[in-house]
Design an enzyme around this catalytic site. Structure first.
Site, PDB file in Angstrom:
ATOM      1  N   CYS A  64      -7.186  12.770   0.782  1.00 48.45           N
ATOM      2  CA  CYS A  64      -7.624  13.903  -0.022  1.00 48.45           C
ATOM      3  C   CYS A  64      -6.440  14.785  -0.281  1.00 48.45           C
ATOM      4  O   CYS A  64      -5.930  15.437   0.620  1.00 48.45           O
ATOM      5  CB  CYS A  64      -8.714  14.703   0.698  1.00 48.45           C
ATOM      6  SG  CYS A  64      -9.139  16.209  -0.179  1.00 48.45           S
ATOM      7  N   GLU A 104       0.872  -1.181   0.000  1.00 48.85           N
ATOM      8  CA  GLU A 104       0.000   0.000   0.000  1.00 48.85           C
ATOM      9  C   GLU A 104       0.904   1.223   0.000  1.00 48.85           C
ATOM     10  O   GLU A 104       1.639   1.451   0.958  1.00 48.85           O
ATOM     11  CB  GLU A 104      -0.934  -0.022   1.210  1.00 48.85           C
ATOM     12  CG  GLU A 104      -1.989   1.064   1.122  1.00 48.85           C
ATOM     13  CD  GLU A 104      -3.162   0.840   2.071  1.00 48.85           C
ATOM     14  OE1 GLU A 104      -3.450  -0.324   2.407  1.00 48.85           O
ATOM     15  OE2 GLU A 104      -3.762   1.845   2.474  1.00 48.85           O
TER      16      GLU A 104
END
Lengths: 469, 317
Positions: A289, A255
């Site tokens: 974000c 990841e």
């Protein structure tokens, strides 16, 4: 400022119960390591927190051997139902020592304590609890009868979410019947060492979990080690490439970085979208974000609300329960964030800084919005290590998707829209392992994310990465 | 047999079907007075059959060492062109309904079935197996395509679904194709191994650039003709012949290739490809030594060639 004053509500540093020094954890025992010690800093004060022993090559050998031995003897011979009970124990211990763990997370990584105690630690317990239940049900996990563990799993973690990440990876690896050798980040090693103590308290068979603090060198030795069967890595894409090279031929799940885009349509629930965007970019790690794409007709209104909301953020001591935004975890990240922000300004971007004063010491970056960012700016294309938010605009859904997908990453994205068909169409088009429609910061042990493209592959928080299937 | 096929693909009408392999070569007139028309073996790229841009060819021999044909030896540039074609075809194929992809794959099996005689001869020549064994391998290859055709609309049941999350949210995962896949086809099993690595890519919704077996490429050349006549969209499957060791690193390093199936690579090539793939953090499928392609198939490749997307949405009034 907002005019609201808050009295400080400080969590006590003593709650962390930090020791003066920590050893490496091999074969169920703490001991001195052969490497030079680390002195992790409190990123809010830049003061050293403890001395942490590190591993050298012979310690890596010992840890891998201890893991192998546990697979051959106790841990590997346990039926799934017994492994399950150990994981339930670990989950309960995380809950019991939640206050301590939350304080450790905040002291070590700078995560606001409201996040550590409200999100990170409960999530860690939930990961262990969820996967505990899998340990004796592997036959029914969808991989056919009697799926086998891989063996010795090397886990190498970055500085983000040290405890939650650790639990989300170690829980499925142990549930599947593997033994683990864990190398936590050199920046934030303390949660892993407290977790090692939890393993000791739980009476986990020696060698099932080993913890080797150290720098990247230890991680490189570990993933390349001939006795390691599988690797799980969480960290930057750059390091991920090196890990993949070193681990060639082994099972690997990674990841990595992300450049999460939030697409805000003209029919979006605007206040919720602004809240979500601010929660997304101001929290630690930019993967949730790091860009906003807002549809032109509502751009001005959105930016006005965004500016108001960012002004209201409370930046400062992460041990204060009122703090929204703490420091970055290291000086190196702060330098990168500053450099990226400067590059956007040099490229002509407007910059709105959070108006509050930053503490004199500590790796603090003021949250900043770049309301007229452009696609060509590095800030709008690269992973962002701090609370910086480029805002871009679009006219059509196709343009939004093209801009959102214009990076090699594919970690997380979000869509804010009222019209269901358009939201679902957009969700389908976005290159991301997780797409959040009208929400943000969603994660759950039952829904392990699967990043794509150069954000990684496999689910490091899922069973499949740790089974020979 | 059907009559809409070119005569060059109906060797059984040429008179000497017993001899394994392509019964007629330029050096060997099949029937006195009738010179056989030999097929030029070309690449399959973007739905067309070009020669290698390099102009190179590789001679192919049967298991006994006799010359069979010259195949195009694909170059790095051919690989890049094929990746472009695969990328162009990806949105259409990935966006097709699972039902539709299943129908197209089943059509591939149908067309393959109709050419069993040809493939039996080619497999026997390539692999040096008996006619009976070749027949069983071809039948298994047809059945393998049918097996994967049936998976297209079932994979989401296996790997996706609703998550019981702790909160007022709906969270649903569904598999999506990883994208363009570079495939190094098995070296030994010229047809069954080939379809066992190609069919899962198409079933999963991906598109591919496949490098055929280096020594045994003729069944792959013919399979390309099957794909071209089976409603597989142009560019969804590209078949290159040539040297795997030369082409694999190009595929592995290409930034527009999303995954690599190294099934046909030797250990040396495997290490090199894995290192090249790491440059763009692309997934490399597990490599197993000498797999038994006749064994019962598994959905492992379908899992590895898809990536799940989890979509969250709040619930409430």
């Amino acid at each position: 400022m907002s005019g609201w004053e808050y009295a400080p509500a400080l969590e006590s540093a003593g709650a962390a119960g930090l020791a003066e020094s920590y050893g490496i954890f091999v074969g169920g025992e703490f001991g001195g390591g052969g490497g030079g010690p680390l002195h992790p800093l409190n990123p809010a004060t830049e003061a050293p927190l403890a001395e942490v022993a590190t591993a050298d090559r012979s310690d890596v050998d010992s840890a891998v051997a201890a893991a192998r031995a546990s697979l051959r003897s106790v841990w590997g011979a346990l039926p799934g139902a017994e492994r399950a009970k150990y994981l339930f124990r670990l989950s309960r211990l995380v809950q019991e020592r939640a206050r301590e763990l939350a304080a450790v997370e905040t002291l070590d990584g700078g995560k606001p304590v409201q996040d550590s105690s409200g999100v990170q630690v409960p999530a860690a317990a939930a990961h262990l609890f969820h996967h505990a239940g899998w340990a004796d049900k592997l036959d029914h996990a969808g991989f056919g009868a009697d799926p086998r563990p891989l063996g010795v799993v090397a886990v190498v973690l970055s500085a983000d979410h040290p405890l939650r990440r650790l639990a989300s990876v170690v829980a499925p690896a142990l549930a599947a019947g593997n033994a683990v050798v864990l190398k936590p980040s050199a920046t934030t090693p303390l949660a892993a060492l407290v977790f090692a103590d939890l393993c000791r308290q739980a009476g986990l068979p020696a060698g099932a979990v080993n913890v080797l603090p150290g720098t990247g060198e230890v991680g490189a030795q570990l993933v390349a080690h001939g006795g390691v069967d599988a690797v799980a890595f969480a960290g930057s894409t750059g390091t991920g490439r090196e890990v993949q090279k070193a681990a060639a031929g082994k099972r690997l799940a990674m990841e990595l970085d992300g450049t999460g885009a939030h697409v805000v349509y003209d029919d979006a629930p605007l206040d919720q979208a602004v809240d979500g965007v601010v929660a997304g970019f101001s929290g630690s790690g930019g993967e949730n974000c790091s860009r906003v794409l807002v549809q032109e007709p509502i751009a001005a209104e959105f930016l006005a609300k965004l500016r108001d909301r960012v002004r209201a953020l409370r930046v400062g001591d992460p041990m204060d329960k009122n703090t929204d935004v703490g420091p970055l975890c290291s000086a190196e990240r702060l330098a990168r964030a500053r450099e990226l922000a400067d590059s956007a300004q040099q490229a002509g971007a407007t910059r709105w800084d959070h108006p509050g004063e930053l503490p004199e010491r500590g790796f603090f970056a003021a949250p900043a919005v770049f309301p007229d960012a452009q696609q060509a700016m590095r800030l709008a294309r690269e992973p962002i290590p701090g609370p910086l938010l480029p805002v871009l605009t679009f006219r059509t859904p196709e343009e939004a998707v093209a801009k959102a997908n214009n990076t090699p990453y594919g970690h997380t994205a979000a869509v804010w829209a009222d019209k269901g068909s358009r939201a679902l169409w957009t969700a389908r088009q976005l290159q991301a392992g997780v797409v959040q429609v009208n929400t943000t910061h969603r994660s759950d042990p039952t829904a392990p994310p699967e990043p794509r493209q150069q954000s990684g592959f496999g689910r490091i928080a899922g069973l499949e990465a740790y089974l020979d299937v | 047999m059907t009559s809409d096929r070119p005569a060059s693909e109906q060797p059984e009408t040429l008179g000497q079907p017993e001899k394994p392999g392509r019964p007629a070569t330029p050096e060997q007139p099949a029937t006195p007075g009738r010179l056989a028309v030999a097929k030029t073996c070309k690449l399959f790229l973007g739905g067309t059959f070009p020669r290698s841009e390099s102009g190179r060819v590789l001679p192919v021999h049967n298991s006994g060492g006799a010359f069979l044909a010259n195949v195009s030896q694909a170059s790095r540039k051919d690989v890049r062109d094929a990746v472009s074609a695969a990328r162009k075809a990806f949105p259409g194929w990935a966006g097709a309904s699972a039902h539709n992809r299943g129908q197209v794959l089943f059509r591939v099996a149908e067309v393959l079935e109709g050419r069993r005689e040809q493939f039996r001869a080619e497999v026997a020549a390539a692999e040096g197996v008996s006619a009976e064994r070749a027949a069983r391998l071809v039948d298994a290859a047809v059945d393998r395509v049918v097996w994967f055709a049936g998976w297209t609309d079932k994979l989401p049941v296996l790997t996706g679904g609703a998550h019981p999350v702790a909160g007022p949210y709906s969270a649903v995962s569904a598999p999506e194709p990883v994208g363009v896949v570079g495939v190094l086809a098995p070296q030994e099993s010229s047809l069954l191994g080939l379809v066992s690595v190609l069919a899962p890519v198409l079933a999963a919704g991906g598109t591919c650039v496949l490098v055929a077996s280096e020594q045994r490429p003729l069944p792959a050349v013919s399979l390309a003709e099957v794909l071209a006549t089976s409603d597989v969209p142009a560019g969804a499957a590209n078949v290159l012949t040539g040297r795997a060791g030369e082409l694999a690193p190009v595929l592995a390093a290409h930034a527009d290739v999303d995954a690599l199936d190294p099934a046909g690579l030797e250990p040396d090539g495997l290490a090199e490809a894995a290192e090249a793939a790491a440059g763009t953090a692309k997934r490399v499928l597990a490599h197993r030594e000498a797999p038994d392609w006749t064994a019962a198939p598994s959905p492992a490749r379908l899992r590895a060639l898809t990536t799940r997307k989890t979509t969250w949405h709040p619930t409430g009034t």
